[in-house]
Write a protein that holds these residues in place. Structure first.
Motif, short mmCIF file in Angstrom:
data_model
loop_
_atom_site.label_atom_id
_atom_site.label_comp_id
_atom_site.label_asym_id
_atom_site.label_seq_id
_atom_site.Cartn_x
_atom_site.Cartn_y
_atom_site.Cartn_z
N GLU A 176 0.88 -5.39 11.18
CA GLU A 176 2.15 -6.12 11.16
C GLU A 176 3.16 -5.45 12.08
O GLU A 176 3.19 -4.23 12.21
CB GLU A 176 2.72 -6.18 9.73
CG GLU A 176 1.87 -6.97 8.75
CD GLU A 176 0.74 -6.16 8.12
OE1 GLU A 176 0.00 -6.76 7.34
OE2 GLU A 176 0.60 -4.97 8.40
N THR A 177 4.00 -6.28 12.71
CA THR A 177 5.03 -5.77 13.62
C THR A 177 6.37 -6.44 13.33
O THR A 177 6.43 -7.46 12.65
CB THR A 177 4.65 -6.01 15.09
OG1 THR A 177 4.52 -7.41 15.32
CG2 THR A 177 3.38 -5.28 15.48
N GLN B 77 5.18 -1.55 7.90
CA GLN B 77 4.40 -1.66 6.68
C GLN B 77 5.34 -2.16 5.60
O GLN B 77 6.49 -1.72 5.53
CB GLN B 77 3.80 -0.30 6.30
CG GLN B 77 2.77 -0.33 5.19
CD GLN B 77 3.39 -0.39 3.80
OE1 GLN B 77 4.44 0.17 3.54
NE2 GLN B 77 2.73 -1.10 2.91
#
Length: 182
Positions: free
Chosen positions: A28-29, A18
């Motif tokens: 999201e990664t 995050q």
């Protein structure tokens, strides 16, 4: 469980992250195996919405540009979810200004792989890893749950590691290094 240490490969896994407060988390990664040729400073705190943790996050955030000047990326982490991270950042302008990715390791996959789970509390210890551009751990510190860290010391250690010299106790960047007699 054993804590990964100097010389070990940092786990090359993809983790949820995050960052920022402009939009809700959207899956999201971050691939921790992709170094981009940079050093990584990965630091864990036990829990969001606590007392010591924000002082550390803000302390590291204040040094973000200093780490960047040394070709190092700053990555925070806890075993909270991305939505908890988002809510905490939204609730505190100082944390919102800490603009670097926060790993949302709520499955504890990375913390388990690193060996930093405080079994009785079920959260991560205050662990800091300095990882070189080859994804090899070069420095580790692990504090108990009730003792905060010194982000300035992490920066000092990074400077020493990057000097490729023998650095004495309390050495600071720009000071003399040790030169053994030939």
């Amino acid at each position: 469980m054993t804590v990964l240490t100097v010389g070990d490969k940092f786990p090359a896994i993809t983790v949820p992250v995050q960052q920022g407060v402009s939009a809700l988390p959207a899956g999201e990664t971050l691939n921790l195996g992709d170094t981009g040729g940079k050093w990584k400073i990965v630091f864990y705190w036990p829990k969001d919405f606590t007392f010591i943790c924000p002082t550390e996050i803000i302390g590291y955030g204040d040094l973000k540009s200093d780490f960047a000047d040394r070709d190092a990326v700053l990555i925070g982490a806890s075993t909270d979810t991305d939505f908890v991270h988002f809510a905490w950042r939204k609730s505190d302008e100082r944390l919102a200004n800490c603009d670097f990715p926060w790993i949302a390791d709520n499955k504890k996959e990375l913390a388990d792989a690193l060996g930093i789970i405080a079994k009785d509390a079920g959260v991560a210890y205050r662990a800091t890893f300095i990882v070189d551009p080859h994804n090899v751990i070069q420095h580790v510190t692990v504090n108990g749950l009730d003792q905060g860290r010194n982000p300035q010391e992490t920066l000092r250690v990074l400077d020493a590691l990057q000097s490729d010299e023998l650095c004495p106790c309390n050495w600071q960047q720009g000071e003399e290094v040790l030169k053994p007699a030939a």
